[in-house]
Scaffold this motif. Structure first.
Motif, mmCIF file in Angstrom:
data_model
loop_
_atom_site.group_PDB
_atom_site.id
_atom_site.type_symbol
_atom_site.label_atom_id
_atom_site.label_comp_id
_atom_site.label_asym_id
_atom_site.label_seq_id
_atom_site.Cartn_x
_atom_site.Cartn_y
_atom_site.Cartn_z
ATOM 1 N N PRO A 50 0.842 -1.206 0.000
ATOM 2 C CA PRO A 50 0.000 0.000 0.000
ATOM 3 C C PRO A 50 0.878 1.257 0.000
ATOM 4 C CG PRO A 50 -0.110 -1.127 2.124
ATOM 5 C CD PRO A 50 0.727 -1.980 1.227
ATOM 6 N N LEU A 51 0.276 2.368 -0.444
ATOM 7 C CA LEU A 51 1.039 3.624 -0.565
ATOM 8 C C LEU A 51 1.714 3.990 0.757
ATOM 9 C CD1 LEU A 51 1.870 6.015 -2.309
ATOM 10 C CD2 LEU A 51 -0.294 7.124 -1.730
ATOM 11 N N THR A 52 1.005 3.778 1.873
ATOM 12 C CA THR A 52 1.570 4.123 3.183
ATOM 13 C C THR A 52 2.880 3.379 3.433
ATOM 14 O OG1 THR A 52 -0.715 4.307 3.934
ATOM 15 C CG2 THR A 52 0.979 4.376 5.618
ATOM 16 N N VAL A 82 4.902 2.095 1.023
ATOM 17 C CA VAL A 82 5.906 2.590 0.079
ATOM 18 C C VAL A 82 6.511 3.892 0.609
ATOM 19 C CG1 VAL A 82 6.256 3.486 -2.262
ATOM 20 C CG2 VAL A 82 4.805 1.476 -1.894
ATOM 21 N N MET A 83 5.629 4.768 1.173
ATOM 22 C CA MET A 83 6.125 6.049 1.675
ATOM 23 C C MET A 83 6.982 5.876 2.918
ATOM 24 S SD MET A 83 3.055 8.708 0.885
ATOM 25 C CE MET A 83 4.049 10.042 1.544
ATOM 26 N N THR A 129 10.329 4.801 1.666
ATOM 27 C CA THR A 129 10.921 5.922 0.937
ATOM 28 C C THR A 129 11.567 6.921 1.901
ATOM 29 O OG1 THR A 129 9.239 5.656 -0.765
ATOM 30 C CG2 THR A 129 10.467 7.708 -0.788
ATOM 31 N N ASP A 131 -4.225 7.928 4.859
ATOM 32 C CA ASP A 131 -4.507 8.103 3.430
ATOM 33 C C ASP A 131 -4.434 9.576 3.041
ATOM 34 O OD1 ASP A 131 -4.824 5.425 3.072
ATOM 35 O OD2 ASP A 131 -7.007 5.439 3.264
ATOM 36 N N ASN A 184 -0.732 10.873 3.311
ATOM 37 C CA ASN A 184 0.073 10.428 2.160
ATOM 38 C C ASN A 184 0.032 11.489 1.073
ATOM 39 O OD1 ASN A 184 0.724 7.941 3.236
ATOM 40 N ND2 ASN A 184 -0.968 6.866 2.237
ATOM 41 N N LYS A 185 -1.192 11.938 0.774
ATOM 42 C CA LYS A 185 -1.380 12.893 -0.321
ATOM 43 C C LYS A 185 -0.814 14.256 0.050
ATOM 44 C CE LYS A 185 -5.489 10.575 -2.189
ATOM 45 N NZ LYS A 185 -6.240 9.951 -1.071
ATOM 46 N N LEU A 207 3.046 14.012 -0.301
ATOM 47 C CA LEU A 207 3.457 13.930 -1.710
ATOM 48 C C LEU A 207 3.191 15.260 -2.421
ATOM 49 C CD1 LEU A 207 2.297 10.335 -2.730
ATOM 50 C CD2 LEU A 207 4.627 11.157 -2.351
#
Lengths: 129, 131
Positions: free
Chosen positions: A19-21, A23-24, A27, A104, A107-108, A111
């Motif tokens: 999930p994006l969380t 990946v972040m 990162t 969620d 995250n945005k 980014l």
């Protein structure tokens, strides 16, 4: 994937879509290590300035070269990401924003802020250069 | 022991005093402290770099002759390297499991970080007090 026990298996990272969380999260580490390597350029810049005009001109020449600008682009994006996501970590340390909906949204936010700050910095930087 | 406790955790699970390493939360805390400090320092540094893109030596020296700028640059370098070595230590501890490799990497990272920080400080001081 069956292992005969009928119990759930941990996600296999090769086939599991992170999930994006997640990946972040990784990162943040990758940008941290990258920025640590990037400090070498900071040392070169300062030591060259202390050494004299010729050494400083060489360092400035490298930074202004194609490869130097490429490194600066990567490091500026990594710096803003690590800064924004680091502030998010400090919010977590304060015991806030642990809900999935918060994650969620944040995250945005991280980014978006990274993209806006990086683009803004390069517009201003190239304008004054 | 702790029969009236409202938690189901065994008292043996809870670190006593500063824990077995005797450092308590010191490493965690110094990482956060340097992180907080780096927020304004980074903003100052980015503005400084943008203002000196393609600058000649004289302009850079003039910048570092200002006591405020010199102090901010020294703080940026020292706090950055402190934050970097403590972060890299955690990364190494998480991914390198052979004991001698882990120790060698951590020692190497710490020595290099403090040496590079010292080089930055000397550079700024030399420019600041130089003719």
């Amino acid at each position: 994937m069956a292992n005969g026990s009928g119990r759930p298996l941990s996600p296999h990272l090769q086939v599991y879509k992170l999930p994006l969380t997640a990946v972040m999260s990784i990162t943040h580490r990758i940008t941290g290590v990258g920025l640590a390597v990037g400090t070498l350029l900071l040392v070169w810049w300062l030591v060259a300035a202390a050494a004299g005009p010729e050494a400083f001109a060489r360092a400035q020449g490298f930074i202004g070269s194609f490869f130097g600008l490429l490194l600066m682009l990567g490091w500026s994006a990594a710096l803003y990401y690590h800064l924004c996501n680091g502030i998010r970590h400090l919010v977590w340390d304060a015991g806030k924003s642990f809900e999935l909906t918060d994650a969620d949204r944040n995250n945005k936010v991280v980014l978006g802020a990274t993209a806006v700050l990086t683009v803004l910095t390069w517009i201003v930087g190239l304008a004054v250069w | 022991m702790a029969s009236n406790s409202k938690t189901l955790r065994s008292p043996l699970q809870v670190a006593r005093g500063l824990g077995s390493a005797k450092h308590g939360t010191e490493h965690w805390w110094s990482q956060r402290l340097t992180a907080i400090a780096l927020v304004p320092l980074t903003v100052w540094f980015v503005f400084g770099v943008i203002r000196h893109l393609g600058a000649d030596h004289a302009a850079f020296v003039a910048w570092m002759k200002s006591p405020f700028s010199a102090v901010m640059m020294i703080l940026t370098a020292v706090v950055t390297f402190h934050h970097a070595q403590s972060g890299l230590q955690v990364v190494i501890e998480d991914y390198v499991h052979a004991e001698w490799q882990k120790m060698a990497l951590i020692i190497g990272v710490k020595f290099l970080s403090f040496a590079l920080a010292a080089a930055c400080v000397l550079a700024v001081v030399k420019i600041f007090i130089g003719a």
